[in-house]
Design a protein around this motif. Structure first.
Motif, mmCIF file in Angstrom:
data_model
loop_
_atom_site.group_PDB
_atom_site.id
_atom_site.type_symbol
_atom_site.label_atom_id
_atom_site.label_comp_id
_atom_site.label_asym_id
_atom_site.label_seq_id
_atom_site.Cartn_x
_atom_site.Cartn_y
_atom_site.Cartn_z
ATOM 1 N N TYR A 1 0.846 -1.479 -0.042
ATOM 2 C CA TYR A 1 -0.164 0.497 0.448
ATOM 3 C C TYR A 1 0.583 0.969 0.237
ATOM 4 O O TYR A 1 0.976 2.554 -0.592
ATOM 5 N N LEU A 2 1.979 1.052 1.161
ATOM 6 C CA LEU A 2 2.633 2.786 0.600
ATOM 7 C C LEU A 2 3.378 2.437 -0.436
ATOM 8 O O LEU A 2 3.837 3.920 -0.501
ATOM 9 N N ALA A 3 3.943 1.442 -1.300
ATOM 10 C CA ALA A 3 4.682 1.663 -2.550
ATOM 11 C C ALA A 3 3.132 3.025 -3.068
ATOM 12 O O ALA A 3 3.255 3.632 -4.151
ATOM 13 N N PHE A 4 2.061 2.222 -3.514
ATOM 14 C CA PHE A 4 1.040 2.310 -4.470
ATOM 15 C C PHE A 4 0.421 3.751 -3.993
ATOM 16 O O PHE A 4 0.225 4.892 -4.664
ATOM 17 N N ASN B 1 12.110 17.007 -8.452
ATOM 18 C CA ASN B 1 11.276 18.057 -8.205
ATOM 19 C C ASN B 1 10.381 16.491 -7.289
ATOM 20 O O ASN B 1 10.863 15.491 -7.055
ATOM 21 N N ILE B 2 9.303 17.203 -6.222
ATOM 22 C CA ILE B 2 9.067 16.452 -4.871
ATOM 23 C C ILE B 2 8.469 15.144 -5.681
ATOM 24 O O ILE B 2 8.211 13.997 -4.899
ATOM 25 N N GLY B 3 7.542 15.107 -6.743
ATOM 26 C CA GLY B 3 6.688 14.156 -7.430
ATOM 27 C C GLY B 3 8.055 12.785 -7.775
ATOM 28 O O GLY B 3 7.509 11.632 -7.627
ATOM 29 N N ASP B 4 8.884 13.051 -8.003
ATOM 30 C CA ASP B 4 9.905 12.501 -8.839
ATOM 31 C C ASP B 4 10.787 11.853 -7.358
ATOM 32 O O ASP B 4 11.063 10.651 -7.415
ATOM 33 N N LEU B 5 10.673 12.386 -6.309
ATOM 34 C CA LEU B 5 11.181 11.553 -5.136
ATOM 35 C C LEU B 5 10.463 10.449 -4.701
ATOM 36 O O LEU B 5 10.652 10.124 -4.003
ATOM 37 N N LEU B 6 8.924 11.348 -4.971
ATOM 38 C CA LEU B 6 8.331 10.622 -3.558
ATOM 39 C C LEU B 6 8.060 9.274 -4.532
ATOM 40 O O LEU B 6 7.492 8.084 -3.910
ATOM 41 N N THR B 7 7.803 8.537 -6.304
ATOM 42 C CA THR B 7 7.710 7.752 -7.028
ATOM 43 C C THR B 7 9.284 7.170 -6.864
ATOM 44 O O THR B 7 8.896 6.245 -6.615
ATOM 45 N N LEU B 8 10.052 7.458 -6.300
ATOM 46 C CA LEU B 8 12.050 6.836 -6.320
ATOM 47 C C LEU B 8 11.531 6.214 -4.395
ATOM 48 O O LEU B 8 11.743 4.994 -4.617
ATOM 49 N N ALA B 9 11.029 6.821 -4.152
ATOM 50 C CA ALA B 9 10.156 6.516 -2.994
ATOM 51 C C ALA B 9 9.496 4.962 -3.100
ATOM 52 O O ALA B 9 9.714 4.165 -2.230
ATOM 53 N N CYS B 10 8.116 5.119 -4.014
ATOM 54 C CA CYS B 10 7.514 4.220 -4.489
ATOM 55 C C CYS B 10 8.506 3.553 -4.817
ATOM 56 O O CYS B 10 8.362 1.961 -4.618
ATOM 57 N N ALA B 11 9.242 3.413 -5.866
ATOM 58 C CA ALA B 11 10.307 1.950 -6.374
ATOM 59 C C ALA B 11 10.901 1.334 -5.308
ATOM 60 O O ALA B 11 10.583 -0.190 -5.429
ATOM 61 N N PHE B 12 11.070 1.666 -3.636
ATOM 62 C CA PHE B 12 12.073 1.786 -3.196
ATOM 63 C C PHE B 12 10.945 0.445 -2.369
ATOM 64 O O PHE B 12 10.891 -0.459 -2.455
#
Length: 296
Positions: free
Chosen positions: A75-78, A143-154
């Protein structure tokens, strides 16, 4: 044939997820991203609980604990992917999410000192290059969206890694049920906390959401969990990365998107990544060994 049962299940999962891009596009015309996540996970846990209700009587405490970990990561990733999409482009969101394919082998290395297979690592990087060709519209700036998406990849990488670890000792079906239940609970908690409770019940939205719940969630995650009994986490990530390729195929077929030369190159590169990771270029090594033997 039995040797490749895991790979066949994972390819099927990737095809289902690829088709999910089309259905997600339809569903999001009627539901918010958080409503869609809550609905698809709820559908998943309901179906699994009905179909496998007899197995639920045998559920162990260890299965609940491990399934909870998987559900949290899932869920965190999504959720991170969804929030990240609000601040970055869809193409960058899809590409950065796919970076999980190269994160997985490094998680295994740093946590368990597991040797990194050079062929699988090469396949992972090739998969990323192929996905870049398929989806990335090149633009400067992070941007912040890219960083949040990278966290999603993890998040997705850890979900794949821990699935491979837990499924060795647990019933994959029960593990999937608990994972879905935890994700559904989190999903509905977020919907309620955000006050996002006004659902649309237009037929097109309902049908596309049902498809995502039944196939992209219930069936796909069952297949992934069972498949990881038969294959390792790095190969799993590489095969699942073909989701981007299948998403392109279904978008071209059903959404009228144009197939460009760059997209075709990306598809070929992804195919090459799978061949390298699957065969480890054994056919080349055998040929070289045979030639050396003939010379001697």
């Amino acid at each position: 044939m039995r040797k490749y049962i895991g790979e066949i299940m994972l390819i099927t999962t990737a095809i289902i997820w690829g088709s999910g891009f089309v259905m997600s596009a339809l569903s999001l015309d009627y539901l918010s991203p958080y409503q869609l996540l809550a609905a698809r996970f709820l559908i998943g846990v309901i179906i699994l609980s009905i179909v496998f209700h007899k197995r639920l009587r045998k559920i162990k405490k260890s299965t609940i604990l491990k399934g909870t970990v998987l559900g949290l990561f899932l869920y965190l990733a999504f959720a991170l992917q969804t929030v990240g999409l609000q601040y970055t482009t869809a193409s960058k969101n899809a590409f950065i999410t796919a970076v999980n394919v190269v994160i997985v082998p490094f998680i295994a290395f740093f946590m368990y000192k597991r040797r990194i297979d050079i062929y699988e690592l090469t396949g992972a990087f090739l998969a990323i290059i192929g996905i870049a060709c398929l989806s990335l519209q090149f633009s400067s700036g992070v941007n912040i969206g890219d960083l949040l998406t990278l966290a999603c990849a993890f998040g997705f990488a850890y979900q794949i890694f821990y699935t491979a670890k837990y499924v060795k000792d647990e019933d994959p079906i029960l593990l999937t049920v608990v994972q879905m239940a935890v994700a559904a609970i989190l999903g509905w908690a977020v919907v309620v906390l955000k006050g996002d409770t006004n659902f649309s019940f237009e037929m097109e939205g309902v049908l596309s959401t049902l498809y995502l719940g039944v196939f992209s969630t219930t069936l796909a995650y069952c297949l992934q969990t069972i498949a990881q009994k038969f294959t390792n986490e790095t190969k799993t990530a590489i095969i699942l990365s073909t989701e981007a390729f299948w998403g392109m195929v279904f978008s071209v077929l059903f959404l009228g998107e144009l197939l460009t030369p760059r997209m075709a190159i990306g598809a070929i590169v992804i195919l090459g990544a799978i061949i390298i990771s699957e065969t480890k270029l054994s056919f080349i090594r055998k040929k070289e060994t045979k030639e050396e033997h003939n010379v001697l």
